[in-house]
Structures are given as C-alpha cells and as structure tokens.
Design an enzyme around this catalytic site. Structure first.
Site, short mmCIF file in Angstrom:
data_model
loop_
_atom_site.label_atom_id
_atom_site.label_comp_id
_atom_site.label_asym_id
_atom_site.label_seq_id
_atom_site.Cartn_x
_atom_site.Cartn_y
_atom_site.Cartn_z
N TYR A 1 -6.18 13.45 0.35
CA TYR A 1 -5.57 12.12 0.50
C TYR A 1 -4.05 12.56 0.15
CZ TYR A 1 -3.61 7.95 -0.57
OH TYR A 1 -2.96 6.39 -0.78
P1 NAD Z 1 -5.85 -1.19 1.82
O1 NAD Z 1 -7.10 -0.76 2.38
O2 NAD Z 1 -7.15 -3.00 1.17
O3 NAD Z 1 -5.47 -1.44 3.50
C1 NAD Z 1 -4.89 -0.48 4.47
C2 NAD Z 1 -5.40 -1.02 6.01
O4 NAD Z 1 -5.35 -0.50 6.89
C3 NAD Z 1 -6.89 -1.23 5.81
O5 NAD Z 1 -6.55 -3.40 6.25
C4 NAD Z 1 -7.20 -0.63 7.03
O6 NAD Z 1 -8.15 -1.32 7.77
C5 NAD Z 1 -5.81 -0.22 8.30
N1 NAD Z 1 -6.14 0.72 8.61
C6 NAD Z 1 -7.02 2.28 8.21
N2 NAD Z 1 -7.00 2.87 9.36
C7 NAD Z 1 -6.07 2.60 10.64
C8 NAD Z 1 -6.02 2.87 11.64
N3 NAD Z 1 -6.50 4.11 11.95
N4 NAD Z 1 -5.43 1.82 12.66
C9 NAD Z 1 -4.96 0.53 11.62
N5 NAD Z 1 -5.13 0.09 10.41
C10 NAD Z 1 -6.05 0.90 10.09
O7 NAD Z 1 -4.92 -0.31 0.92
P2 NAD Z 1 -4.28 -0.85 0.11
O8 NAD Z 1 -4.65 -0.39 -1.25
O9 NAD Z 1 -3.98 -2.52 0.53
O10 NAD Z 1 -2.96 0.28 0.18
C11 NAD Z 1 -2.04 0.10 1.28
C12 NAD Z 1 -1.73 1.50 1.62
O11 NAD Z 1 -0.18 1.68 0.54
C13 NAD Z 1 -1.60 2.75 1.82
O12 NAD Z 1 -1.46 3.42 3.10
C14 NAD Z 1 -2.87 3.27 0.96
O13 NAD Z 1 -2.15 4.11 1.19
C15 NAD Z 1 -0.82 3.09 -0.16
N6 NAD Z 1 -1.29 2.89 -1.68
C16 NAD Z 1 -1.75 2.06 -2.06
C17 NAD Z 1 -2.53 2.63 -3.38
C18 NAD Z 1 -3.31 1.52 -4.07
O14 NAD Z 1 -3.07 1.58 -5.62
N7 NAD Z 1 -3.41 0.45 -3.75
C19 NAD Z 1 -2.01 2.91 -3.53
C20 NAD Z 1 -0.75 4.25 -3.14
C21 NAD Z 1 -0.08 4.15 -2.10
#
Ligand code: NAD
Length: 324
Positions: A155
């Site tokens: 990741y």
């Molecule tokens: P989340 O899983 O709730 O949201 C990600 C969304 O992307 C989901 O709705 C999913 O359906 C969509 N998705 C996945 N694969 C896809 C594809 N192939 N095509 C289109 N859509 C797709 O996650 P989150 O917690 O809201 O995180 C959002 C972003 O922030 C991500 O990139 C994650 O890596 C990054 N991030 C999150 C955190 C955290 O603490 N939540 C920390 C660091 C980075």
C-alpha cells in the site's frame, strides 16, 4: 462555476469533501466503482445524502472505474479541478493482494492522468497520498523533504509510486499537481475496518478488541474536518508540483487511544492481545509547517474532542441500524 471531479467520492474522506464543496457553491462529479472493500451500502448512503442536499444540477455520480479510460474521460468533462482520492486503502490487506493494489492505485492513477492530458487546458490535480510513504522512519516529525524510498507495505509503495507518477505528469505537461499525505483520518463515516471504528464496535458490543503489539505504537490522528479544509485549500491554490503533510501534528499511543474510547463510551475494553503486524509502523507524526505556510492549514480538532464527536456519531448510526 467550478466543477470538481472527485474520484472515490463515495467513500469516507471523498464524501466529506464533496459535501463541503457543494455547500460552498461548487458543482461536484463523483467517479467511484463502489468497490466492495467494505459494505457498499455505506457508500450508497453517502451518495444519497449528497444528492439529497445538493442544489439542483450541482451533483452528478458516475459509477465507473479509474482504470477505464472512457469512464475517466466522461467524468472529466468540463472539470475545473480534480481530487483523486479513489484507491484501495489499508496496509494489511495490501500484503495479501499487492498486485490489485498496484493496479488500482498506480495504473488507475496513470489512466486518469492520461484522460486529464486530453483536456484542452491544464486542470489542477490533487492526489491523496499517505503518511505510510515515510515507512519506518524514526526521524520525527515527518517532513515532506525526508527520504521516502523505504516503504514497508505494498500500500505504502503504491502511494509513493502514485506521487512519482504525478511528478512525471507535471514535468511533461506543466499541469499543477499537489500530493497530500494524509495521516490516519477519523471522524463520522470513518471506514469500518480502521482502528477507531473497529475498536468502538468492539467496546460497545462488549467483544474482544484486537490489540496489536504492546500499546506503545503511536499515530498522528487527523480529524476529517481538518483534512477537508486542507484539501479544499489545495484545490484552490494548486501551483507547480507540491507535496504537503496533512496531519493533526500530535501523536497518541494505542493504549491512550483505547483509554479515550473507553471514556467516550463509558465502558471498559476487553483486549485481545496479538503480536505486531507486518507492514505496521512504530510511529507517525506530521510536521505541518509547510502546509500551514502555503495552504493556511491548521489542525483545529484535538483528539479528545474528535473522539467524543466520533462516539456520538457511532452511537446514533448504530441506533439507526446503519453500522454494525
Ligand atoms: P475509502 O475506501 O472510504 O474511499 C476510497 C473510494 O475509492 C471508495 O469509495 C472506493 O469505492 C473507491 N475506489 C476504489 N477503487 C476504485 C476504482 N478502481 N475506481 C473508482 N473508484 C474506486 O477510503 P478513505 O479512507 O476515504 O481514503 C481516501 C483516500 O485517502 C485513499 O486514497 C486513501 O489511500 C487515502 N488515505 C486515507 C487515509 C485515512 O486515514 N482514511 C490515510 C492516508 C491516505
């Protein structure tokens, strides 16, 4: 009027950003494939809530995959800025399925950028990166200028690769790109497999709480409203190629986190002690001076207040039958 494409906007962070952008008068398009990584009903409810509150014509949902060039092109029509948040998130599952993580997080990012390149003019692009790119670094707090070439999970490697793909895009096409390194984001709607949500569920149900390591690992937790403010600012100020930490800039140990949750729910946790997990890092801690200077970013919601708010949300959603 702005028209902002949010990929992954049906998920946790993206739906919060979408709500804020709609409230401030922007139009929003969400491209999301409703990936079943967690209960898809949560994502559908996020979309319904946005649809219900958006002014007429201001909100559009495109169900599609960022690895599908045509879906990207359709979603990008008339976009004035892009927030690329769609990804497979989560460190531990990436160890089980690294190829899929690379496919979505890296090839998906490149596919979206390739569609962006075909637009007539440069469109600011903001990419959701992660504190995980700092790997096991013990130089604290983490600064954007620190070396980040030793990730400890697929990741983390995919997020670092995403930043690099963005850098090449910016170099070739002179289009503004900003990478935001989020530090463990929490708040209403947090993904159900993340620690705060998972621990809350265990405490409320009186079930054993999976507790990895000796409790001394520390995380810089960031309240989702603070992240939203940083993202909105980055969308407005995109210029050149930039990387910013968006973190709470304060660390909490695993033991302290459980104590805060016990206090918020008024109930003791039952710990199921397990060894540390591969891919987990000892500590995350954001230096946010650069984001403060250039984005006006300042974390406002401290852990005690944030956990109280999360607990209130969790109990209300549980009573409504929306969370387990
Ligand atoms: P989340 O899983 O709730 O949201 C990600 C969304 O992307 C989901 O709705 C999913 O359906 C969509 N998705 C996945 N694969 C896809 C594809 N192939 N095509 C289109 N859509 C797709 O996650 P989150 O917690 O809201 O995180 C959002 C972003 O922030 C991500 O990139 C994650 O890596 C990054 N991030 C999150 C955190 C955290 O603490 N939540 C920390 C660091 C980075």
């Amino acid at each position: 009027m702005d028209k902002i494409l949010i990929t992954g906007g049906a998920g946790f962070i993206g739906s919060h950003v979408a709500r804020q952008l709609l409230a401030s008068g922007s139009r929003v398009v969400i491209l999301d494939n409703l990936d079943p990584f967690y209960d898809v009903r949560i994502k559908r409810r996020n979309l319904q809530a946005l649809q219900a509150t958006a002014p007429s014509g201001a909100f559009e949902f495109v169900e599609g995959d960022i690895r599908d060039a045509e879906a990207c092109q359709a979603a990008l029509r008339d976009a004035t800025a892009v927030l690329h948040i769609a990804a497979l998130a989560g460190v531990r599952p990436s160890i089980q399925d690294p190829v899929r993580y690379m496919d979505v997080n890296v090839t998906g990012t490149q596919t979206l950028l390739e569609a962006l390149r075909r637009l007539p003019g440069p469109v600011p692009f903001v990419f959701a990166s992660s504190s995980s790119v700092y790997g096991g670094s013990d130089k604290l707090p983490f600064r954007e200028s620190d070396p980040v070439d030793r990730p400890v999970s697929p990741y983390a490697a995919s997020k670092k690769a995403g930043e690099v793909v963005c850098a090449a895009f910016h170099h070739l096409w002179a289009s503004p790109v900003t990478c935001l390194r989020f530090f463990t984001v929490y708040g209403p709607g947090q993904r159900p497999e993340m620690a705060i949500h998972k621990f809350s569920r265990a405490i409320v149900r009186g079930e054993p709480l999976p507790f990895f390591g000796d409790g001394t690992t520390r995380r810089d937790y960031t309240y989702v409203d603070d992240v939203v403010a940083g993202v909105v600012s980055a969308l407005q100020r995109a210029d050149g190629y930039r990387i910013y930490n968006l973190g709470g800039s304060h660390t909490t140990s695993l033991t302290e986190l459980v104590q805060k949750l016990e206090k918020a729910f008024g109930k003791a946790a039952v710990l199921d002690r397990r060894p540390e997990q591969p891919g987990d890092v000892k500590q995350t801690y954001a230096d946010v001076q650069l984001a403060e200077r250039e984005l006006g970013f300042r974390p406002r919601v401290g852990m005690d207040e944030g956990i109280e708010r999360f607990a209130r949300w969790y109990l209300a959603e549980r009573a409504a039958g929306n969370v387990a």
